[in-house]
Enzyme design. Structure first.
Site, PDB file in Angstrom:
ATOM      1  N   MET A 187       0.322  11.683  -0.691  1.00  0.00           N
ATOM      2  CA  MET A 187      -0.305  12.843  -0.034  1.00  0.00           C
ATOM      3  C   MET A 187       0.277  14.127  -0.608  1.00  0.00           C
ATOM      4  O   MET A 187       1.492  14.203  -0.840  1.00  0.00           O
ATOM      5  CB  MET A 187      -0.032  12.807   1.466  1.00  0.00           C
ATOM      6  CG  MET A 187      -0.505  11.550   2.156  1.00  0.00           C
ATOM      7  SD  MET A 187      -0.121  11.635   3.919  1.00  0.00           S
ATOM      8  CE  MET A 187      -0.725  10.042   4.457  1.00  0.00           C
ATOM      9  N   HIS A 233       0.850  -1.197   0.000  1.00  0.00           N
ATOM     10  CA  HIS A 233       0.000   0.000   0.000  1.00  0.00           C
ATOM     11  C   HIS A 233       0.889   1.252   0.000  1.00  0.00           C
ATOM     12  O   HIS A 233       1.776   1.396   0.838  1.00  0.00           O
ATOM     13  CB  HIS A 233      -0.875  -0.040   1.247  1.00  0.00           C
ATOM     14  CG  HIS A 233      -1.911   1.037   1.340  1.00  0.00           C
ATOM     15  ND1 HIS A 233      -3.140   0.948   0.720  1.00  0.00           N
ATOM     16  CD2 HIS A 233      -1.913   2.217   2.004  1.00  0.00           C
ATOM     17  CE1 HIS A 233      -3.861   2.024   1.005  1.00  0.00           C
ATOM     18  NE2 HIS A 233      -3.135   2.822   1.779  1.00  0.00           N
ATOM     19  N   ASP A 266       0.821   5.371   0.133  1.00  0.00           N
ATOM     20  CA  ASP A 266       0.004   6.545   0.462  1.00  0.00           C
ATOM     21  C   ASP A 266       0.603   7.794  -0.164  1.00  0.00           C
ATOM     22  O   ASP A 266       1.637   8.287   0.278  1.00  0.00           O
ATOM     23  CB  ASP A 266      -0.051   6.714   1.985  1.00  0.00           C
ATOM     24  CG  ASP A 266      -0.869   5.616   2.643  1.00  0.00           C
ATOM     25  OD1 ASP A 266      -2.064   5.493   2.301  1.00  0.00           O
ATOM     26  OD2 ASP A 266      -0.319   4.874   3.472  1.00  0.00           O
ATOM     27  N   HIS A 281      -2.947   4.643  -2.902  1.00  0.00           N
ATOM     28  CA  HIS A 281      -4.032   5.392  -2.254  1.00  0.00           C
ATOM     29  C   HIS A 281      -3.692   6.872  -2.361  1.00  0.00           C
ATOM     30  O   HIS A 281      -2.759   7.344  -1.716  1.00  0.00           O
ATOM     31  CB  HIS A 281      -4.115   4.922  -0.788  1.00  0.00           C
ATOM     32  CG  HIS A 281      -5.085   5.690   0.050  1.00  0.00           C
ATOM     33  ND1 HIS A 281      -5.055   5.654   1.436  1.00  0.00           N
ATOM     34  CD2 HIS A 281      -6.128   6.497  -0.287  1.00  0.00           C
ATOM     35  CE1 HIS A 281      -6.027   6.411   1.911  1.00  0.00           C
ATOM     36  NE2 HIS A 281      -6.688   6.944   0.898  1.00  0.00           N
ATOM     37  N   ASP A 338      -8.526   0.909   6.227  1.00  0.00           N
ATOM     38  CA  ASP A 338      -7.212   1.573   6.297  1.00  0.00           C
ATOM     39  C   ASP A 338      -7.155   2.515   7.488  1.00  0.00           C
ATOM     40  O   ASP A 338      -7.929   3.467   7.574  1.00  0.00           O
ATOM     41  CB  ASP A 338      -7.001   2.348   4.987  1.00  0.00           C
ATOM     42  CG  ASP A 338      -5.633   3.020   4.907  1.00  0.00           C
ATOM     43  OD1 ASP A 338      -4.799   2.825   5.802  1.00  0.00           O
ATOM     44  OD2 ASP A 338      -5.417   3.745   3.915  1.00  0.00           O
ATOM     45  N   GLY A 339      -6.214   2.235   8.388  1.00  0.00           N
ATOM     46  CA  GLY A 339      -5.955   3.128   9.523  1.00  0.00           C
ATOM     47  C   GLY A 339      -6.148   2.439  10.850  1.00  0.00           C
ATOM     48  O   GLY A 339      -7.230   1.918  11.142  1.00  0.00           O
ATOM     49  N   GLY A 340      -5.100   2.380  11.637  1.00  0.00           N
ATOM     50  CA  GLY A 340      -5.218   1.827  12.987  1.00  0.00           C
ATOM     51  C   GLY A 340      -5.458   0.331  13.039  1.00  0.00           C
ATOM     52  O   GLY A 340      -5.912  -0.193  14.053  1.00  0.00           O
ATOM     53  N   GLY A 386       0.152  -0.104   8.546  1.00  0.00           N
ATOM     54  CA  GLY A 386       1.423   0.595   8.486  1.00  0.00           C
ATOM     55  C   GLY A 386       2.260   0.284   9.704  1.00  0.00           C
ATOM     56  O   GLY A 386       3.146  -0.582   9.682  1.00  0.00           O
ATOM     57  N   SER A 387       1.943   0.965  10.822  1.00  0.00           N
ATOM     58  CA  SER A 387       2.736   0.765  12.047  1.00  0.00           C
ATOM     59  C   SER A 387       2.719  -0.682  12.521  1.00  0.00           C
ATOM     60  O   SER A 387       3.708  -1.150  13.077  1.00  0.00           O
ATOM     61  CB  SER A 387       2.222   1.648  13.184  1.00  0.00           C
ATOM     62  OG  SER A 387       1.307   2.580  12.750  1.00  0.00           O
ATOM     63  N   MET A 439      -4.296  10.557  -1.597  1.00  0.00           N
ATOM     64  CA  MET A 439      -4.934  11.583  -0.768  1.00  0.00           C
ATOM     65  C   MET A 439      -4.488  12.920  -1.332  1.00  0.00           C
ATOM     66  O   MET A 439      -3.686  13.643  -0.736  1.00  0.00           O
ATOM     67  CB  MET A 439      -4.506  11.393   0.700  1.00  0.00           C
ATOM     68  CG  MET A 439      -5.177  10.173   1.327  1.00  0.00           C
ATOM     69  SD  MET A 439      -4.246   9.513   2.711  1.00  0.00           S
ATOM     70  CE  MET A 439      -3.079   8.499   1.830  1.00  0.00           C
ATOM     71  N   GLY A 492      -4.093  11.136   6.568  1.00  0.00           N
ATOM     72  CA  GLY A 492      -3.025  12.132   6.673  1.00  0.00           C
ATOM     73  C   GLY A 492      -1.808  11.643   7.437  1.00  0.00           C
ATOM     74  O   GLY A 492      -0.703  12.107   7.189  1.00  0.00           O
ATOM     75  N   PHE A 493      -2.012  10.705   8.343  1.00  0.00           N
ATOM     76  CA  PHE A 493      -0.909  10.255   9.190  1.00  0.00           C
ATOM     77  C   PHE A 493      -1.046   8.770   9.487  1.00  0.00           C
ATOM     78  O   PHE A 493      -2.164   8.269   9.622  1.00  0.00           O
ATOM     79  CB  PHE A 493      -0.913  11.010  10.528  1.00  0.00           C
ATOM     80  CG  PHE A 493      -0.958  12.503  10.375  1.00  0.00           C
ATOM     81  CD1 PHE A 493       0.212  13.228  10.155  1.00  0.00           C
ATOM     82  CD2 PHE A 493      -2.170  13.176  10.416  1.00  0.00           C
ATOM     83  CE1 PHE A 493       0.168  14.604   9.988  1.00  0.00           C
ATOM     84  CE2 PHE A 493      -2.229  14.558  10.238  1.00  0.00           C
ATOM     85  CZ  PHE A 493      -1.059  15.271  10.026  1.00  0.00           C
ATOM     86  N   GLY A 494       0.097   8.119   9.667  1.00  0.00           N
ATOM     87  CA  GLY A 494       0.084   6.759  10.181  1.00  0.00           C
ATOM     88  C   GLY A 494       0.020   6.790  11.693  1.00  0.00           C
ATOM     89  O   GLY A 494       0.153   7.854  12.318  1.00  0.00           O
ATOM     90  N   GLY A 495      -0.208   5.631  12.281  1.00  0.00           N
ATOM     91  CA  GLY A 495      -0.109   5.504  13.733  1.00  0.00           C
ATOM     92  C   GLY A 495      -1.270   6.058  14.534  1.00  0.00           C
ATOM     93  O   GLY A 495      -1.158   6.233  15.752  1.00  0.00           O
TER      94      GLY A 495
HETATM   95  C1  DX5 Z   1      -3.430   7.225   6.565  1.00  0.00           C
HETATM   96  C2  DX5 Z   1      -2.996   6.276   5.485  1.00  0.00           C
HETATM   97  C3  DX5 Z   1      -2.765   4.899   5.975  1.00  0.00           C
HETATM   98  C4  DX5 Z   1      -1.616   4.775   6.960  1.00  0.00           C
HETATM   99  C5  DX5 Z   1      -1.972   3.659   7.886  1.00  0.00           C
HETATM  100  O1  DX5 Z   1      -3.784   8.430   6.001  1.00  0.00           O
HETATM  101  O2  DX5 Z   1      -3.982   6.196   4.475  1.00  0.00           O
HETATM  102  O3  DX5 Z   1      -2.579   3.988   4.903  1.00  0.00           O
HETATM  103  O4  DX5 Z   1      -0.385   4.489   6.360  1.00  0.00           O
HETATM  104  O5  DX5 Z   1      -1.056   3.653   8.929  1.00  0.00           O
HETATM  105  P1  DX5 Z   1      -1.401   2.878  10.291  1.00  0.00           P
HETATM  106  O6  DX5 Z   1      -1.632   1.453   9.948  1.00  0.00           O
HETATM  107  O7  DX5 Z   1      -0.187   3.111  11.122  1.00  0.00           O
HETATM  108  O8  DX5 Z   1      -2.643   3.522  10.884  1.00  0.00           O
HETATM  109 ZN    ZN Z   2      -3.743   4.553   2.924  1.00  0.00          ZN
END
Ligand code: DX5
Ligand code: ZN
Length: 221
Positions: free
Chosen positions: A37, A33, A35, A66, A175-177, A197-198, A68, A142-145
């Site tokens: 941005m 995947h 991202d 993906h 996607d996310g968390g 991601g994380s 954004m 917008g952010f991972g984690g």
């Molecule tokens: C967030 C991204 C996600 C991100 C997920 O905007 O679209 O793909 O990388 O990261 P985690 O798994 O750490 O929430």
């Molecule tokens: Zn994503």
């Protein structure tokens, strides 16, 4: 039900990206995947074509891109040429969603629409036959984690029913968390593809992390 794990390289160590991706692959990752941005649609800037090109040379796994970004249609031809397999965009970022979905498919990619936490299902209802994937955001992009939003489970359930009712075989991605603690409920609600991601690249052993996520789908922790 199919089950795909799509590790996100957003917060991976880019200095060791080849090794990191190969470890995820060894653990059974299905897609990678990516991202993208632009600092407008979301506050952060990440990466674009050069990183997609680099990843294409590192792995033969399908690249799940993906976007954004505002005006994602600008990138359809370029990303297709770079070898992207999935092209997912946010409906708020473009005026003519159905046109873009068609253009993505014409370029030989799978066409995806991403729903932000506050974006209703109505954004995909009229285009179900034009898409190959619905991405349900379980955080604000917008952010991972970030922490998984629990309201996502009900939304996944409703998207699953929408797809089934319309006879669509589109993938349903979350996607996310996503972690070993959150993945099971999303899977049980009908999602089949999980971005992490994380939970993969934040671990010392990304290969084992992918295996752990797959196992956690089957059993509730
Ligand atoms: C967030 C991204 C996600 C991100 C997920 O905007 O679209 O793909 O990388 O990261 P985690 O798994 O750490 O929430
Ligand atoms: Zn994503």
């Amino acid at each position: 039900m199919p089950l795909r794990i799509a590790p996100s390289v957003l917060n991976a160590d880019l200095g060791r990206i080849r090794e990191q991706v190969q470890l995820a692959e060894a653990g059974g990752a299905d897609w990678i995947h990516i991202d993208v941005m632009d600092g407008h649609f979301v506050p952060s800037l990440s990466f674009g074509a050069p990183v997609i090109r680099a990843l294409r040379s590192i792995t033969s796994l399908p690249l799940d891109v993906h976007l954004m970004v505002e005006h994602p249609e600008q990138y359809i031809a370029e990303y297709a040429d770079l070898g992207a397999r999935v092209f997912t965009f946010h409906p708020e970022a473009t005026r003519h969603v159905q046109r873009q979905l068609t253009a993505i498919r014409e370029r030989g990619m799978l066409a995806g629409v991403a729903l932000n936490p506050a974006t209703p299902l109505a954004a995909v209802e009229e285009v179900v036959t034009d898409l190959d994937l619905v991405l349900v955001m379980s955080v604000n992009p917008g952010f991972g984690g970030q922490a998984f939003l629990r309201t996502t489970i009900d939304k996944v359930d409703r998207v699953r029913r929408l797809l089934d009712t319309k006879g669509s075989r589109a993938a349903l991605e979350v996607d996310g968390g996503i972690t070993v603690d959150t993945i099971h409920n999303a899977y049980a609600a009908g999602a089949d593809t999980f971005v992490a991601g994380s939970a993969v690249f934040g671990k010392d052993d990304p290969a084992q992390a992918v295996r752990d996520l797959r196992l956690a789908c089957a059993v509730s922790i």
